[in-house]
Scaffold this motif. Structure first.
Motif, PDB file in Angstrom:
ATOM      1  N   TYR A   1       0.832  -1.213   0.000  1.00  0.00           N
ATOM      2  CA  TYR A   1       0.000   0.000   0.000  1.00  0.00           C
ATOM      3  C   TYR A   1       0.865   1.261   0.000  1.00  0.00           C
ATOM      4  O   TYR A   1       0.358   2.365   0.176  1.00  0.00           O
ATOM      5  CB  TYR A   1      -0.919   0.014   1.222  1.00  0.00           C
ATOM      6  CG  TYR A   1      -2.049  -0.984   1.139  1.00  0.00           C
ATOM      7  CD1 TYR A   1      -3.315  -0.607   0.696  1.00  0.00           C
ATOM      8  CD2 TYR A   1      -1.847  -2.314   1.495  1.00  0.00           C
ATOM      9  CE1 TYR A   1      -4.352  -1.523   0.622  1.00  0.00           C
ATOM     10  CE2 TYR A   1      -2.875  -3.243   1.420  1.00  0.00           C
ATOM     11  CZ  TYR A   1      -4.131  -2.846   0.977  1.00  0.00           C
ATOM     12  OH  TYR A   1      -5.150  -3.762   0.903  1.00  0.00           O
ATOM     13  N   GLY A   2       2.183   1.048  -0.178  1.00  0.00           N
ATOM     14  CA  GLY A   2       3.092   2.190  -0.176  1.00  0.00           C
ATOM     15  C   GLY A   2       3.335   2.751   1.208  1.00  0.00           C
ATOM     16  O   GLY A   2       3.665   3.935   1.353  1.00  0.00           O
ATOM     17  N   LEU A   3       3.154   1.927   2.232  1.00  0.00           N
ATOM     18  CA  LEU A   3       3.282   2.384   3.618  1.00  0.00           C
ATOM     19  C   LEU A   3       4.434   1.671   4.320  1.00  0.00           C
ATOM     20  O   LEU A   3       4.719   0.505   4.041  1.00  0.00           O
ATOM     21  CB  LEU A   3       1.985   2.129   4.383  1.00  0.00           C
ATOM     22  CG  LEU A   3       0.711   2.766   3.814  1.00  0.00           C
ATOM     23  CD1 LEU A   3      -0.523   2.219   4.518  1.00  0.00           C
ATOM     24  CD2 LEU A   3       0.760   4.294   3.958  1.00  0.00           C
ATOM     25  N   ARG A   4       5.064   2.388   5.258  1.00  0.00           N
ATOM     26  CA  ARG A   4       6.127   1.789   6.074  1.00  0.00           C
ATOM     27  C   ARG A   4       5.677   1.712   7.528  1.00  0.00           C
ATOM     28  O   ARG A   4       5.129   2.683   8.062  1.00  0.00           O
ATOM     29  CB  ARG A   4       7.409   2.638   6.004  1.00  0.00           C
ATOM     30  CG  ARG A   4       8.105   2.585   4.650  1.00  0.00           C
ATOM     31  CD  ARG A   4       9.437   3.311   4.737  1.00  0.00           C
ATOM     32  NE  ARG A   4      10.335   2.656   5.686  1.00  0.00           N
ATOM     33  CZ  ARG A   4      11.518   3.147   6.037  1.00  0.00           C
ATOM     34  NH1 ARG A   4      11.933   4.312   5.545  1.00  0.00           N
ATOM     35  NH2 ARG A   4      12.279   2.496   6.894  1.00  0.00           N
ATOM     36  N   PRO A   5       5.906   0.564   8.158  1.00  0.00           N
ATOM     37  CA  PRO A   5       5.543   0.468   9.579  1.00  0.00           C
ATOM     38  C   PRO A   5       6.308   1.505  10.392  1.00  0.00           C
ATOM     39  O   PRO A   5       7.462   1.802  10.094  1.00  0.00           O
ATOM     40  CB  PRO A   5       5.977  -0.955   9.960  1.00  0.00           C
ATOM     41  CG  PRO A   5       6.171  -1.679   8.670  1.00  0.00           C
ATOM     42  CD  PRO A   5       6.539  -0.656   7.647  1.00  0.00           C
ATOM     43  N   ASP A   6       5.667   2.054  11.405  1.00  0.00           N
ATOM     44  CA  ASP A   6       6.348   3.004  12.275  1.00  0.00           C
ATOM     45  C   ASP A   6       6.583   2.381  13.652  1.00  0.00           C
ATOM     46  O   ASP A   6       6.293   1.197  13.872  1.00  0.00           O
ATOM     47  CB  ASP A   6       5.558   4.321  12.384  1.00  0.00           C
ATOM     48  CG  ASP A   6       4.164   4.129  12.985  1.00  0.00           C
ATOM     49  OD1 ASP A   6       3.857   3.014  13.463  1.00  0.00           O
ATOM     50  OD2 ASP A   6       3.382   5.097  12.982  1.00  0.00           O
ATOM     51  N   GLU A   7       7.083   3.167  14.572  1.00  0.00           N
ATOM     52  CA  GLU A   7       7.405   2.674  15.916  1.00  0.00           C
ATOM     53  C   GLU A   7       6.173   2.073  16.593  1.00  0.00           C
ATOM     54  O   GLU A   7       6.255   1.050  17.278  1.00  0.00           O
ATOM     55  CB  GLU A   7       7.970   3.843  16.748  1.00  0.00           C
ATOM     56  CG  GLU A   7       8.286   3.490  18.195  1.00  0.00           C
ATOM     57  CD  GLU A   7       7.118   3.762  19.140  1.00  0.00           C
ATOM     58  OE1 GLU A   7       7.052   3.090  20.179  1.00  0.00           O
ATOM     59  OE2 GLU A   7       6.277   4.611  18.809  1.00  0.00           O
ATOM     60  N   LYS A   8       5.009   2.701  16.372  1.00  0.00           N
ATOM     61  CA  LYS A   8       3.786   2.223  17.003  1.00  0.00           C
ATOM     62  C   LYS A   8       3.386   0.846  16.471  1.00  0.00           C
ATOM     63  O   LYS A   8       2.883   0.007  17.215  1.00  0.00           O
ATOM     64  CB  LYS A   8       2.656   3.233  16.773  1.00  0.00           C
ATOM     65  CG  LYS A   8       1.449   2.994  17.656  1.00  0.00           C
ATOM     66  CD  LYS A   8       0.485   4.166  17.594  1.00  0.00           C
ATOM     67  CE  LYS A   8      -0.677   3.957  18.556  1.00  0.00           C
ATOM     68  NZ  LYS A   8      -1.623   5.078  18.537  1.00  0.00           N
ATOM     69  N   THR A   9       3.624   0.614  15.165  1.00  0.00           N
ATOM     70  CA  THR A   9       3.302  -0.680  14.557  1.00  0.00           C
ATOM     71  C   THR A   9       4.071  -1.793  15.252  1.00  0.00           C
ATOM     72  O   THR A   9       3.493  -2.799  15.690  1.00  0.00           O
ATOM     73  CB  THR A   9       3.667  -0.684  13.056  1.00  0.00           C
ATOM     74  OG1 THR A   9       3.300   0.554  12.455  1.00  0.00           O
ATOM     75  CG2 THR A   9       3.001  -1.838  12.333  1.00  0.00           C
ATOM     76  N   PHE A  10       5.388  -1.601  15.342  1.00  0.00           N
ATOM     77  CA  PHE A  10       6.234  -2.629  15.945  1.00  0.00           C
ATOM     78  C   PHE A  10       5.952  -2.786  17.441  1.00  0.00           C
ATOM     79  O   PHE A  10       5.910  -3.901  17.968  1.00  0.00           O
ATOM     80  CB  PHE A  10       7.713  -2.293  15.716  1.00  0.00           C
ATOM     81  CG  PHE A  10       8.161  -2.439  14.292  1.00  0.00           C
ATOM     82  CD1 PHE A  10       8.282  -3.696  13.720  1.00  0.00           C
ATOM     83  CD2 PHE A  10       8.439  -1.325  13.507  1.00  0.00           C
ATOM     84  CE1 PHE A  10       8.693  -3.841  12.401  1.00  0.00           C
ATOM     85  CE2 PHE A  10       8.851  -1.457  12.188  1.00  0.00           C
ATOM     86  CZ  PHE A  10       8.977  -2.719  11.633  1.00  0.00           C
ATOM     87  N   THR A  11       5.740  -1.668  18.125  1.00  0.00           N
ATOM     88  CA  THR A  11       5.489  -1.728  19.571  1.00  0.00           C
ATOM     89  C   THR A  11       4.175  -2.452  19.861  1.00  0.00           C
ATOM     90  O   THR A  11       4.076  -3.221  20.821  1.00  0.00           O
ATOM     91  CB  THR A  11       5.462  -0.314  20.176  1.00  0.00           C
ATOM     92  OG1 THR A  11       6.686   0.348  19.861  1.00  0.00           O
ATOM     93  CG2 THR A  11       5.305  -0.358  21.684  1.00  0.00           C
ATOM     94  N   THR A  12       3.166  -2.211  19.021  1.00  0.00           N
ATOM     95  CA  THR A  12       1.881  -2.905  19.182  1.00  0.00           C
ATOM     96  C   THR A  12       2.064  -4.414  19.058  1.00  0.00           C
ATOM     97  O   THR A  12       1.506  -5.189  19.848  1.00  0.00           O
ATOM     98  CB  THR A  12       0.871  -2.412  18.123  1.00  0.00           C
ATOM     99  OG1 THR A  12       0.686  -1.003  18.268  1.00  0.00           O
ATOM    100  CG2 THR A  12      -0.467  -3.118  18.264  1.00  0.00           C
ATOM    101  N   LEU A  13       2.860  -4.823  18.084  1.00  0.00           N
ATOM    102  CA  LEU A  13       3.132  -6.256  17.902  1.00  0.00           C
ATOM    103  C   LEU A  13       3.910  -6.835  19.078  1.00  0.00           C
ATOM    104  O   LEU A  13       3.625  -7.939  19.553  1.00  0.00           O
ATOM    105  CB  LEU A  13       3.901  -6.482  16.603  1.00  0.00           C
ATOM    106  CG  LEU A  13       3.046  -6.687  15.351  1.00  0.00           C
ATOM    107  CD1 LEU A  13       3.899  -6.619  14.104  1.00  0.00           C
ATOM    108  CD2 LEU A  13       2.328  -8.040  15.417  1.00  0.00           C
TER     109      LEU A  13
END
Length: 753
Positions: A225-237
């Motif tokens: 989708y042309g998007l890069r995970p951010d800090e919140k993405t990884f922290t949520t996981l």
């Protein structure tokens, strides 16, 4: 990108909603006898509203925000809307909608929305987000999809990405994961492009649904989708893995985060530190903090470390960490203190926990309900119910209202200390104070009533629980079924069992096992067998308890063939028999007179590597003693002491009875009596009478007197009781001495000391 294949139906937005604050829906006509939404006397408001005649929308907005209640704000708005220079502005309507939303006046919000539309004031997504947030705050999440329908149908507005993100986030917070699926599916079908925030919310939803693999796939889908995970993405996981107890998985996500060029923040580091501490890996947490460049521990970090130390029983180090925090200028908060108090309570150090409470108060840190509940629960477990009750009074005087956990702890403590009547009074007080009992409250009281065989009251309490709308807990029903079965009221237990299905309460293995056992004890084994078949059809696997109930029945009936078939079926169905199973079968064989087969089975079980228990040995020893094969019985008894679990009181009494009645060497019986008394087990008086008769016939009166003295000492006879018996012994009145001994022993049951 859909969350799952689950589907939900959209529920239309109702136009009549019960107001959570008022018993009747809030309406504009309720402000005063003469007030109406469209008409207000200008003369009444002109003197009350400090606005210049040429007021601006910002001045009106400022005045509305300064009002202490929504009715005052609406009065001012109504007056202002009649003035010549009034112009409808979205900010004015939004402020009023928020004020109405805070008190749950949902009907009035819809009325105001209609006026907003009719006045020509622009209505956009922000307007409807106020409705979404209000519904979520009052747990009316089902209405959120209806808000989308309303804005599309009546206002020709299409929700944008921001709208969907806010709505999805509120649904995830409310743990309404099926509704998340429904709304997200609509977002996809409407072609609304997701952004990073959308993915973050959906990943959190998947983590909450314990679908970590799907959450990882969603992370991997973001670049398409042309998007890069951010800090919140990884922290949520990371948080998702930690909540599943998989810290290693969280650490792998951290490595992936670093590889992707996303820097760890203090939030992500603290999440990992907290995860390590939850598993008691405090040293690893400290090493991780030390190795992380540019990271400075904050209050959250230290709280996690203190919690980790206390969880692992390292209270001393936890207290040292508290001192270190104070030295470094950190203000200890309620979470720090609660960890220390909880840790001390788990070790039973209640006085030290109270000292921490005093320290907490002295530093102006207000204890919360969790603080008091931890202390109250521990006091109740330690049988200090009065102290727990006093602490609850302190809690109330401090303005911290007891919650359902507080009441449950006190009620449990009172029930365990046989103060059930007071527990019931507290139960009534709880309801009077507006604290709704939960399923655990009812479970505690019903269990207590069942233990006292007060089943009528227990059944009445169950009806109250069902009518109150309280969550129906399978444990409550299991407790009642057990109580009814133990009191031979199996038909009523069956009624409760059937009622569970009608009420949608899932029956567990315990439910089935309890009723199967009750049916077997009532000699209704065919029905018990049918119930086992039903259990399998419902997807529940019969376990050792299920089979043992049926095994006991056949053993008691002397039907060894069917008993052996039960054990065979048990093994073929992947349920390995344990020592209880074999002990039951051995008992059945002995009862049927097949002692040799029982002895062989005993040896076979021993060869399997199982530790034999008294339940397995006792039937064989008893059968040998009854056949006056006391030498074999004694060999088995000595073997039991060397290789199995220690003999219990029943074992000693069986052997003692066998030696006294078996016609063997009397000295062996005397020696065994001494051994038995040294273990703190009193002999059964009838058998002791046989021994005494034998000793007297052999002129061994001195030995008898010595044994009687030992019995009186172990049984803690009073001085008066001892004097009476010794008086009879002194004048050679052995029968009178024994008669008094037997009478006093009967009064002093139980016989274990």
């Amino acid at each position: 990108m859909a969350l799952s294949s689950l589907h939900c139906h959209l529920i239309p937005l109702p136009y009549t909603v019960i107001n959570p604050r008022h018993t009747t829906p809030f309406s504009f006509s309720s402000f005063s006898p003469t007030f109406r939404f469209s008409v207000l006397s200008a003369s009444t408001s002109a003197t009350q509203n400090p606005l210049p005649p040429d007021f601006s929308p910002s001045q009106l907005l400022d005045l509305l925000r300064r009002q202490t209640d929504e009715s005052s704000a609406l009065r001012i708005f109504q007056w202002a809307s009649t003035q010549p220079n009034y112009s409808a502005h979205p900010s004015i309507f939004h402020e009023l909608l928020r004020q109405l939303g805070r008190v749950g006046s949902l009907d009035s919000m819809l009325t105001l929305l209609d006026q907003m539309k009719s006045s020509g004031c622009p209505v956009d997504e922000s307007t409807f987000l106020i409705f979404v947030e209000t519904y979520a705050s009052f747990q009316l999440h089902d209405e959120i999809n209806g808000v989308v329908q309303l804005m599309e149908r009546d206002f020709a507005l299409k929700p944008d990405t921001r709208f969907y993100n806010v709505a999805l986030n509120l649904l995830v917070r409310g743990n309404k994961l099926k509704l998340v699926e429904t709304l997200h599916s609509k977002m996809v079908s409407d072609g609304v492009a997701p952004d990073v925030s959308t993915f973050n919310v959906l990943i959190r939803a998947l983590c909450k649904a314990h679908q970590l693999r799907s959450a990882i796939l969603m992370l991997e889908d973001m670049p398409s989708y042309g998007l890069r995970p951010d800090e919140k993405t990884f922290t949520t996981l990371m948080q998702g893995f930690i909540e599943e107890g998989d810290v290693e998985g969280a650490l792998r996500i951290k490595e992936l985060m670093v590889e992707s060029g996303c820097s760890l923040t203090s939030v992500s580091v603290n999440v990992l530190v907290n995860g390590l501490c939850k598993e008691g890996r405090v040293e690893e947490a400290l090493s991780f903090i030390y190795d992380e460049e540019g990271f400075f521990p904050d209050q959250v970090t230290f709280n996690a470390l203190v919690s980790g130390l206390c969880r692992t029983g390292n209270i001393k180090q936890g207290l040292e960490m508290m001192d270190f925090m104070l030295e470094k200028g950190f203000d200890l908060d309620v979470y720090t203190y609660n960890s220390l108090i909880s840790g001390l309570c788990k070790l039973g150090e209640i006085d030290e926990a109270v000292e921490i409470l005093h320290h907490m108060v002295s530093r102006d840190c207000s204890p919360n309900t969790v603080t008091y509940n931890t202390l109250i629960s521990t006091l109740c477990k330690e049988d200090h119910v009065e102290a727990a009750t006093e602490l609850a009074r302190v809690l109330t005087s401090k303005g911290v209202l007891p919650d359902v956990c507080t009441f449950n702890s006190l009620i449990r403590g009172l029930c365990l200390t046989s103060n059930r009547e007071i527990a019931m009074e507290l139960f009534e007080e709880m309801k009077e104070k507006g604290c709704e009992p939960d399923e655990f409250t009812y479970s505690i009281l019903i269990e207590s009533l069942c233990s006292e065989r007060r089943l009528k009251e227990a059944l009445m309490l169950l009806k109250e629980m069902e009518s109150s709308g309280c969550a129906r807990n399978v444990v409550v029903y299991n407790t009642l079924i057990d109580g009814l079965c133990k009191n031979n009221r199996v038909e009523e237990a069956e009624e409760i069992f059937d009622q569970m299905e009608m009420l949608g309460v899932s029956r567990s293995s315990v439910t089935y096992n309890t009723l199967i056992n009750g049916l077997c004890k009532s000699k209704r084994v065919e029905e018990a067998s049918q119930l086992m078949d039903q259990m399998i059809m419902e997807g529940l696997k019969p376990d050792k308890f299920t089979y043992t109930s049926m095994l006991k029945y056949f053993c008691q009936q002397g039907d060894i063939k069917k008993a052996a078939d039960i054990v065979q079926n048990m093994t073929s169905n992947g349920c390995e028999p344990d020592i209880v199973t074999y002990g039951t079968l051995i008992g059945g064989l002995c009862k049927a007179g097949r002692v040799e087969v029982a002895s062989k089975l005993l040896r076979s079980v021993q060869m399997k590597g199982m530790t034999l228990t008294p339940q397995a040995y006792n039937p064989v020893i008893q059968a040998l003693c009854r056949r006056r094969r006391t030498k074999e019985a004694m060999r088995l008894f000595r073997e039991m002491m060397e290789k199995g679990d220690p003999p219990d009181a029943v074992t000693y009494k069986i052997v003692f009875r066998g030696l006294c009645n078996g016609g063997g060497p009397i000295q062996e019986a005397v020696d065994f009596t001494v051994e038995m008394l040294e273990k703190g087990i009193l002999p059964e008086f009838p058998s002791f009478g046989f021994l005494a008769e034998g000793l007297c016939s052999l002129s061994m009166e001195d030995t008898l007197i010595e044994l009687i003295n030992m019995v009186m000492e172990k049984a803690r006879f009073s001085q008066a009781e001892t004097s009476i018996i010794r008086g009879f012994l002194k004048i050679q009145k052995f029968n009178d001495a024994l008669a008094n001994l037997g009478a006093i022993l009967d009064r002093k049951r139980p016989r274990r000391f």
